[in-house]
Design an enzyme around this catalytic site. Structure first.
Site, PDB file in Angstrom:
ATOM      1  N   SER A 127       0.888  -1.246   0.117  1.00  0.00           N
ATOM      2  CA  SER A 127       0.076   0.145  -0.114  1.00  0.00           C
ATOM      3  C   SER A 127       0.837   1.253   0.011  1.00  0.00           C
ATOM      4  O   SER A 127       0.378   2.331  -0.219  1.00  0.00           O
ATOM      5  CB  SER A 127      -1.009   0.009   1.169  1.00  0.00           C
ATOM      6  N   LYS A 165       1.488   4.155   7.198  1.00  0.00           N
ATOM      7  CA  LYS A 165       0.801   5.083   6.383  1.00  0.00           C
ATOM      8  C   LYS A 165       1.262   6.434   6.370  1.00  0.00           C
ATOM      9  O   LYS A 165       2.043   6.970   7.373  1.00  0.00           O
ATOM     10  CB  LYS A 165      -0.746   5.037   6.659  1.00  0.00           C
TER      11      LYS A 165
END
Length: 205
Positions: A127, A165
């Site tokens: 991701s 993230k």
């Protein structure tokens, strides 16, 4: 061991790493970028001194012809920081965080901020690929409990799961944004910041 300056050690270390990972030596420009030298003539000067000391051999007719002559030359231990590797953190769907030290990984001291607590985590998932963080990479993390918007962090969610993230604090929530257009952000009311990602270490198979 032949006495070398820190800059010469950095250059020799970078050449060895590039040959090991890519199979061929770096260019003068790449060496300069890696060790913070803007002048190619300065890089040539350091290479000449390494050659004089019998550590490398160059072919002046070829741009990348640098051969390491003494493979036993390594970084002195005083210039190595043993960084703890702590479990695995997902860069896809969060997984339960494992906060135990699995091993210690030696890093050059120039990669570790002085007087800071630093740890490493292995990434699982893709991701964060648009930020240059790939599956099976190791991220180098400076331990801290705050972050600015846009920084890449290791965050602990409300369910005690850890993830890597990009961090954004918005009006009513925290957004943990992946760097992959096929994936959705994680929206949470509260997160705990474990640290800020300051580097990536990758082995080439």
């Amino acid at each position: 061991m032949t006495k070398l300056s820190k800059r010469q050690l950095d250059i020799l270390r970078f050449i060895k790493a590039e040959v090991k990972s890519k199979g061929y030596p770096p260019s003068v420009r790449e060496i300069g970028e890696a060790v913070g030298l803007a002048s190619s003539s300065t890089v040539h000067g350091h290479l000449a001194r390494l050659e004089t000391k019998g550590l490398i051999r160059r072919d002046p007719t070829k741009p990348r012809a640098i051969e390491i002559l003494d493979e036993e030359v390594d970084i002195p231990q005083s210039q190595v920081v043993n960084v703890p590797v702590i479990g695995k953190v997902t860069a896809g769907s969060p997984i339960t965080a494992v906060e135990n030290i699995e091993e210690y990984f030696p890093l050059p001291d120039r990669m570790v901020p002085p007087d800071e607590h630093v740890f490493m985590l292995e990434i699982m998932g893709d991701s964060m690929i648009d930020a240059g963080i790939l599956d099976k990479d190791y991220v180098i993390v400076k331990q801290q409990n705050t972050a600015n918007n846009g920084e890449i962090v290791v965050a602990m969610t409300e369910d005690d799961e850890a993830t890597v993230k990009r961090f954004y604090k918005e009006d009513t929530h925290i957004r943990l944004q992946p760097e992959n257009p096929t994936m959705e952000p994680i929206i949470l009311q509260n997160v705990s910041i474990l640290g800020k990602v300051i580097g990536v270490f990758r082995t080439v198979h």
